[in-house]
Scaffold this motif. Sequence first.
Motif, PDB file in Angstrom:
ATOM      1  N   VAL A 145       0.873  -1.162   0.000  1.00  0.00           N
ATOM      2  CA  VAL A 145       0.000   0.000   0.000  1.00  0.00           C
ATOM      3  C   VAL A 145       0.912   1.214   0.000  1.00  0.00           C
ATOM      4  CG1 VAL A 145      -1.731   1.313   1.271  1.00  0.00           C
ATOM      5  CG2 VAL A 145      -1.891  -1.188   1.152  1.00  0.00           C
ATOM      6  N   LEU A 146       0.819   2.007  -1.047  1.00  0.00           N
ATOM      7  CA  LEU A 146       1.677   3.172  -1.230  1.00  0.00           C
ATOM      8  C   LEU A 146       0.911   4.447  -0.900  1.00  0.00           C
ATOM      9  CD1 LEU A 146       3.206   2.230  -4.715  1.00  0.00           C
ATOM     10  CD2 LEU A 146       4.042   1.572  -2.447  1.00  0.00           C
ATOM     11  N   HIS A 147       1.634   5.485  -0.552  1.00  0.00           N
ATOM     12  CA  HIS A 147       0.999   6.791  -0.363  1.00  0.00           C
ATOM     13  C   HIS A 147       1.954   7.887  -0.807  1.00  0.00           C
ATOM     14  CE1 HIS A 147       2.485   7.108   4.128  1.00  0.00           C
ATOM     15  NE2 HIS A 147       3.438   6.774   3.304  1.00  0.00           N
ATOM     16  N   ARG A 148       1.367   9.070  -0.945  1.00  0.00           N
ATOM     17  CA  ARG A 148       2.145  10.215  -1.436  1.00  0.00           C
ATOM     18  C   ARG A 148       1.500  11.494  -0.941  1.00  0.00           C
ATOM     19  NH1 ARG A 148       1.731  14.034  -5.484  1.00  0.00           N
ATOM     20  NH2 ARG A 148       3.534  14.434  -6.838  1.00  0.00           N
ATOM     21  N   PRO A 149       2.300  12.453  -0.437  1.00  0.00           N
ATOM     22  CA  PRO A 149       1.721  13.750  -0.054  1.00  0.00           C
ATOM     23  C   PRO A 149       1.326  14.536  -1.304  1.00  0.00           C
ATOM     24  CG  PRO A 149       4.105  13.804   0.169  1.00  0.00           C
ATOM     25  CD  PRO A 149       3.746  12.381  -0.154  1.00  0.00           C
ATOM     26  N   LEU A 150       0.326  15.381  -1.149  1.00  0.00           N
ATOM     27  CA  LEU A 150      -0.167  16.214  -2.251  1.00  0.00           C
ATOM     28  C   LEU A 150       0.058  17.686  -1.931  1.00  0.00           C
ATOM     29  CD1 LEU A 150      -3.553  14.391  -2.918  1.00  0.00           C
ATOM     30  CD2 LEU A 150      -1.472  14.246  -4.317  1.00  0.00           C
ATOM     31  N   ASP A 151       0.302  18.450  -2.985  1.00  0.00           N
ATOM     32  CA  ASP A 151       0.529  19.885  -2.853  1.00  0.00           C
ATOM     33  C   ASP A 151      -0.225  20.578  -3.985  1.00  0.00           C
ATOM     34  OD1 ASP A 151       1.421  22.482  -2.827  1.00  0.00           O
ATOM     35  OD2 ASP A 151       3.560  21.980  -2.785  1.00  0.00           O
ATOM     36  N   GLY A 251       3.694   1.737 -22.376  1.00  0.00           N
ATOM     37  CA  GLY A 251       4.943   2.353 -22.791  1.00  0.00           C
ATOM     38  C   GLY A 251       4.775   3.720 -23.414  1.00  0.00           C
ATOM     39  N   ARG A 252       3.526   4.237 -23.449  1.00  0.00           N
ATOM     40  CA  ARG A 252       3.277   5.551 -24.050  1.00  0.00           C
ATOM     41  C   ARG A 252       3.069   6.645 -23.002  1.00  0.00           C
ATOM     42  NH1 ARG A 252      -0.489   5.107 -29.396  1.00  0.00           N
ATOM     43  NH2 ARG A 252       0.368   3.186 -30.297  1.00  0.00           N
ATOM     44  N   GLY A 253       3.198   6.297 -21.744  1.00  0.00           N
ATOM     45  CA  GLY A 253       3.043   7.302 -20.690  1.00  0.00           C
ATOM     46  C   GLY A 253       1.619   7.530 -20.243  1.00  0.00           C
ATOM     47  N   LEU A 254       0.682   6.663 -20.660  1.00  0.00           N
ATOM     48  CA  LEU A 254      -0.718   6.877 -20.282  1.00  0.00           C
ATOM     49  C   LEU A 254      -0.939   6.667 -18.785  1.00  0.00           C
ATOM     50  CD1 LEU A 254      -2.642   5.156 -23.228  1.00  0.00           C
ATOM     51  CD2 LEU A 254      -2.024   7.568 -22.947  1.00  0.00           C
ATOM     52  N   GLY A 255      -0.253   5.688 -18.202  1.00  0.00           N
ATOM     53  CA  GLY A 255      -0.401   5.449 -16.776  1.00  0.00           C
ATOM     54  C   GLY A 255       0.043   6.644 -15.957  1.00  0.00           C
ATOM     55  N   GLY A 256       1.191   7.206 -16.295  1.00  0.00           N
ATOM     56  CA  GLY A 256       1.675   8.386 -15.583  1.00  0.00           C
ATOM     57  C   GLY A 256       0.780   9.584 -15.781  1.00  0.00           C
ATOM     58  N   LEU A 257       0.242   9.735 -16.996  1.00  0.00           N
ATOM     59  CA  LEU A 257      -0.673  10.840 -17.277  1.00  0.00           C
ATOM     60  C   LEU A 257      -1.924  10.741 -16.410  1.00  0.00           C
ATOM     61  CD1 LEU A 257      -1.518  13.267 -19.090  1.00  0.00           C
ATOM     62  CD2 LEU A 257      -2.493  11.578 -20.670  1.00  0.00           C
ATOM     63  N   LEU A 258      -2.510   9.558 -16.337  1.00  0.00           N
ATOM     64  CA  LEU A 258      -3.707   9.368 -15.512  1.00  0.00           C
ATOM     65  C   LEU A 258      -3.384   9.556 -14.035  1.00  0.00           C
ATOM     66  CD1 LEU A 258      -5.172   6.293 -17.398  1.00  0.00           C
ATOM     67  CD2 LEU A 258      -6.371   8.472 -17.057  1.00  0.00           C
ATOM     68  N   LEU A 259      -2.225   9.093 -13.620  1.00  0.00           N
ATOM     69  CA  LEU A 259      -1.828   9.226 -12.220  1.00  0.00           C
ATOM     70  C   LEU A 259      -1.712  10.702 -11.839  1.00  0.00           C
ATOM     71  CD1 LEU A 259      -1.115   7.141 -10.008  1.00  0.00           C
ATOM     72  CD2 LEU A 259       1.285   7.442 -10.634  1.00  0.00           C
ATOM     73  N   ARG A 260      -1.030  11.489 -12.666  1.00  0.00           N
ATOM     74  CA  ARG A 260      -0.878  12.922 -12.375  1.00  0.00           C
ATOM     75  C   ARG A 260      -2.230  13.635 -12.418  1.00  0.00           C
ATOM     76  NH1 ARG A 260       3.237  11.932 -15.944  1.00  0.00           N
ATOM     77  NH2 ARG A 260       2.306  13.180 -17.617  1.00  0.00           N
ATOM     78  N   HIS A 261      -3.110  13.171 -13.287  1.00  0.00           N
ATOM     79  CA  HIS A 261      -4.463  13.730 -13.353  1.00  0.00           C
ATOM     80  C   HIS A 261      -5.185  13.520 -12.017  1.00  0.00           C
ATOM     81  CE1 HIS A 261      -7.322  15.407 -16.304  1.00  0.00           C
ATOM     82  NE2 HIS A 261      -8.252  14.814 -15.574  1.00  0.00           N
ATOM     83  N   ALA A 262      -5.051  12.319 -11.465  1.00  0.00           N
ATOM     84  CA  ALA A 262      -5.684  12.026 -10.174  1.00  0.00           C
ATOM     85  C   ALA A 262      -5.044  12.839  -9.055  1.00  0.00           C
ATOM     86  CB  ALA A 262      -5.583  10.533  -9.879  1.00  0.00           C
ATOM     87  N   PHE A 263      -3.724  12.952  -9.053  1.00  0.00           N
ATOM     88  CA  PHE A 263      -3.050  13.760  -8.030  1.00  0.00           C
ATOM     89  C   PHE A 263      -3.606  15.189  -8.039  1.00  0.00           C
ATOM     90  CE2 PHE A 263       1.191  11.217  -8.433  1.00  0.00           C
ATOM     91  CZ  PHE A 263       0.602  10.137  -7.800  1.00  0.00           C
ATOM     92  N   ALA A 264      -3.745  15.761  -9.233  1.00  0.00           N
ATOM     93  CA  ALA A 264      -4.232  17.134  -9.344  1.00  0.00           C
ATOM     94  C   ALA A 264      -5.660  17.254  -8.838  1.00  0.00           C
ATOM     95  CB  ALA A 264      -4.134  17.604 -10.796  1.00  0.00           C
ATOM     96  N   ALA A 265      -6.487  16.279  -9.178  1.00  0.00           N
ATOM     97  CA  ALA A 265      -7.884  16.340  -8.757  1.00  0.00           C
ATOM     98  C   ALA A 265      -8.005  16.263  -7.239  1.00  0.00           C
ATOM     99  CB  ALA A 265      -8.675  15.204  -9.413  1.00  0.00           C
ATOM    100  N   PHE A 266      -7.253  15.370  -6.618  1.00  0.00           N
ATOM    101  CA  PHE A 266      -7.315  15.251  -5.160  1.00  0.00           C
ATOM    102  C   PHE A 266      -6.727  16.492  -4.482  1.00  0.00           C
ATOM    103  CE2 PHE A 266      -7.608  10.475  -5.629  1.00  0.00           C
ATOM    104  CZ  PHE A 266      -8.856  10.374  -5.023  1.00  0.00           C
ATOM    105  N   ALA A 267      -5.638  17.015  -5.012  1.00  0.00           N
ATOM    106  CA  ALA A 267      -5.041  18.216  -4.429  1.00  0.00           C
ATOM    107  C   ALA A 267      -6.012  19.388  -4.504  1.00  0.00           C
ATOM    108  CB  ALA A 267      -3.728  18.553  -5.137  1.00  0.00           C
ATOM    109  N   ALA A 268      -6.723  19.500  -5.634  1.00  0.00           N
ATOM    110  CA  ALA A 268      -7.693  20.585  -5.793  1.00  0.00           C
ATOM    111  C   ALA A 268      -8.851  20.452  -4.814  1.00  0.00           C
ATOM    112  CB  ALA A 268      -8.217  20.610  -7.224  1.00  0.00           C
ATOM    113  N   ARG A 269      -9.133  19.249  -4.379  1.00  0.00           N
ATOM    114  CA  ARG A 269     -10.210  19.021  -3.406  1.00  0.00           C
ATOM    115  C   ARG A 269      -9.742  19.233  -1.969  1.00  0.00           C
ATOM    116  NH1 ARG A 269     -14.363  14.399  -4.793  1.00  0.00           N
ATOM    117  NH2 ARG A 269     -14.827  14.850  -6.982  1.00  0.00           N
ATOM    118  N   GLY A 270      -8.468  19.530  -1.792  1.00  0.00           N
ATOM    119  CA  GLY A 270      -7.949  19.780  -0.456  1.00  0.00           C
ATOM    120  C   GLY A 270      -7.368  18.564   0.229  1.00  0.00           C
ATOM    121  N   ARG A 271      -7.249  17.458  -0.489  1.00  0.00           N
ATOM    122  CA  ARG A 271      -6.646  16.272   0.089  1.00  0.00           C
ATOM    123  C   ARG A 271      -5.134  16.481   0.238  1.00  0.00           C
ATOM    124  NH1 ARG A 271      -9.110  12.139   2.781  1.00  0.00           N
ATOM    125  NH2 ARG A 271     -10.926  11.332   1.659  1.00  0.00           N
ATOM    126  N   ASP A 272      -4.572  15.963   1.339  1.00  0.00           N
ATOM    127  CA  ASP A 272      -3.132  16.115   1.537  1.00  0.00           C
ATOM    128  C   ASP A 272      -2.365  14.824   1.268  1.00  0.00           C
ATOM    129  OD1 ASP A 272      -3.802  14.552   3.720  1.00  0.00           O
ATOM    130  OD2 ASP A 272      -3.249  16.051   5.221  1.00  0.00           O
TER     131      ASP A 272
END
Length: 309
Positions: A145-151, A251-272
């Motif tokens: 189970v991984l976690h990451r701080p959001l900014d 291998g086209r970077g879609l996973g990373g793109l979706l991941l960063r999209h989710a990070f941004a959405a959660f950060a915008a909602r105030g999640r840390d």
Amino acid sequence: MSPAFLRPATLDDAPALTALLNEIDRIEIGRPETDQHTVEADLKHPDRDLARDSWVAVEDGVPVAYGLLWDESGGERVDIDHYVLPGHQRAGLETLAAMEARALAVARANGAARAVVHLHLNTRPTTDTALLTARGWHTVRRYHVLHRPLDPARDLPPEPPSGTRVRACATEADRTRVHELYQASFAGHFDFQPRTYRQWLHDIDAEGLDWSLVWIAATDDLGDAGFLLARDDRAAMGWIRSLGVRREARGRGLGGLLLRHAFAAFAARGRDTVGLGVDTANTTGAPRLYGRHGMTVHYAVDTWETVLT
């Protein structure tokens, strides 16, 4: 202290079972991370027969162990959850024995000659693992189970590369597409079980899901090629439940793109904080992907297996 007695769980047990699981969380990972709605979703799942597939061990009116069984394979593979407080291993063992007997009965009813049973436990569980090994259980896989701080200043919506698009899951057609992408991207993974659209909706607790946190990635040449399904109903952190990309689009970077999209959405909602689970033996490179995007280990979980005949 009165001896424990076993009975099936009911939906009315949800608050007490949540308290039990959170006490186990505190011991195993240092803080409570179980939400009552997730316990209720398990108890309400239409494919669960609580009268036969759930167990609560009660001592002095308080649950000290809890078990839940489900059958996704329709064959020999059966899954169980098992929770027990330290100092109540006898109650835990009685719960486990009842689940093993039921698992074999389920597999035989499916026409299988044996039951291959899987159980997920923290790598430092409250369950006495010596009791498991004595009964023929052994570990077969490890998950992190991984976690990451959001900014919010740093985690901004990414710009998709040319020829790539990300859209929210806004329609019923999008939902069925996410299901199709899930089946396609996870086929062949360890412990994957094919699920119909209806079954999948129940598995993800679709009634309680905020579909604005589900996205589809598409490319000009392949069309819809990947998805990410996230939830914002956990008190502890935002949660990425599933992230998958079709084999031919990897291998086209879609996973990373979706991941960063989710990070941004959660950060915008105030999640840390945001978290997810990953198979450490995943062959698609997912652990490396998550590491490159700043995710670190919160705790580890082992899959235990036994074969019953």
